[in-house]
Design a protein around this motif. Structure first.
Motif, PDB file in Angstrom:
ATOM      1  N   ASP A  55      -6.238  -0.481  -1.181  1.00 13.77           N
ATOM      2  CA  ASP A  55      -5.965  -1.818  -1.732  1.00 13.77           C
ATOM      3  C   ASP A  55      -5.986  -2.887  -0.639  1.00 13.77           C
ATOM      4  N   ASP A  79       1.242  -1.591   4.444  1.00 12.92           N
ATOM      5  CA  ASP A  79       2.400  -0.923   3.831  1.00 12.92           C
ATOM      6  C   ASP A  79       2.913  -1.799   2.691  1.00 12.92           C
ATOM      7  N   GLY A  80       2.237  -1.695   1.549  1.00 17.98           N
ATOM      8  CA  GLY A  80       2.501  -2.578   0.416  1.00 17.98           C
ATOM      9  C   GLY A  80       3.919  -2.574  -0.094  1.00 17.98           C
ATOM     10  N   ASN A  81       4.572  -1.410  -0.121  1.00 21.50           N
ATOM     11  CA  ASN A  81       5.931  -1.354  -0.654  1.00 21.50           C
ATOM     12  C   ASN A  81       6.992  -1.351   0.442  1.00 21.50           C
ATOM     13  N   GLY A  82       6.568  -1.423   1.700  1.00 19.27           N
ATOM     14  CA  GLY A  82       7.514  -1.535   2.807  1.00 19.27           C
ATOM     15  C   GLY A  82       8.340  -0.293   3.084  1.00 19.27           C
ATOM     16  N   ASP A  83       7.838   0.882   2.684  1.00 13.98           N
ATOM     17  CA  ASP A  83       8.632   2.097   2.881  1.00 13.98           C
ATOM     18  C   ASP A  83       8.385   2.793   4.219  1.00 13.98           C
ATOM     19  N   GLN A 128      -3.687   4.894  -1.496  1.00 17.09           N
ATOM     20  CA  GLN A 128      -3.891   3.776  -2.425  1.00 17.09           C
ATOM     21  C   GLN A 128      -3.548   2.442  -1.757  1.00 17.09           C
ATOM     22  N   GLU A 129      -2.435   2.393  -1.017  1.00 21.80           N
ATOM     23  CA  GLU A 129      -2.079   1.161  -0.306  1.00 21.80           C
ATOM     24  C   GLU A 129      -3.163   0.805   0.710  1.00 21.80           C
ATOM     25  N   THR A 173       0.243   4.857   1.915  1.00 15.87           N
ATOM     26  CA  THR A 173      -0.447   5.844   1.084  1.00 15.87           C
ATOM     27  C   THR A 173      -1.936   5.516   1.071  1.00 15.87           C
TER      28      THR A 173
END
Length: 111
Positions: free
Chosen positions: A53, A39-43, A49-50, A47
């Motif tokens: 990646d 969870d790259g953006n921590g939301d 894409q996350e 996604t």
């Protein structure tokens, strides 16, 4: 005596906030990534894409360490993990996939 006790308590109160912060987990052999690793953006959602990646980063790290890439060809696709088809992974979907992965792992030989 009181002074050393007070100094110890002060050190504890200074260290507590640092201990409460998430730290980098060592990714040793056999370690499983956790939801926050993806969870790259921590939301609270992963996604595609996350997911891509984070998976690519993990593969690159393992390759750099010279670790075997066993099972990579059998790795599940994002869409297989996204069981409700909403285009994002919830914590529950991610953890259900991790549980399936652990259950399907071959047992290591006893030492």
């Amino acid at each position: 005596m009181k002074l050393s006790c007070m100094a110890s308590l002060a050190a504890l109160f200074i260290a507590l906030p640092a201990a409460a912060q998430p730290s980098a987990r060592p990714m040793g052999p056999g370690s499983m990534p956790v939801f926050a690793d993806f969870d790259g953006n921590g939301d609270g959602r992963i996604t595609e894409q996350e997911f891509t990646d984070a998976r690519s980063k993990r593969i690159a790290e393992r390759a750099t360490e010279g670790r075997a890439m066993r099972g990579l060809s059998q790795a599940v696709d994002f869409k297989e993990i996204d069981t409700n088809g909403d285009g994002a992974l919830s914590r529950e979907e991610f953890e259900a996939n991790q549980s399936r992965h652990v259950q399907n792992r071959p047992m290591s030989p006893a030492r």
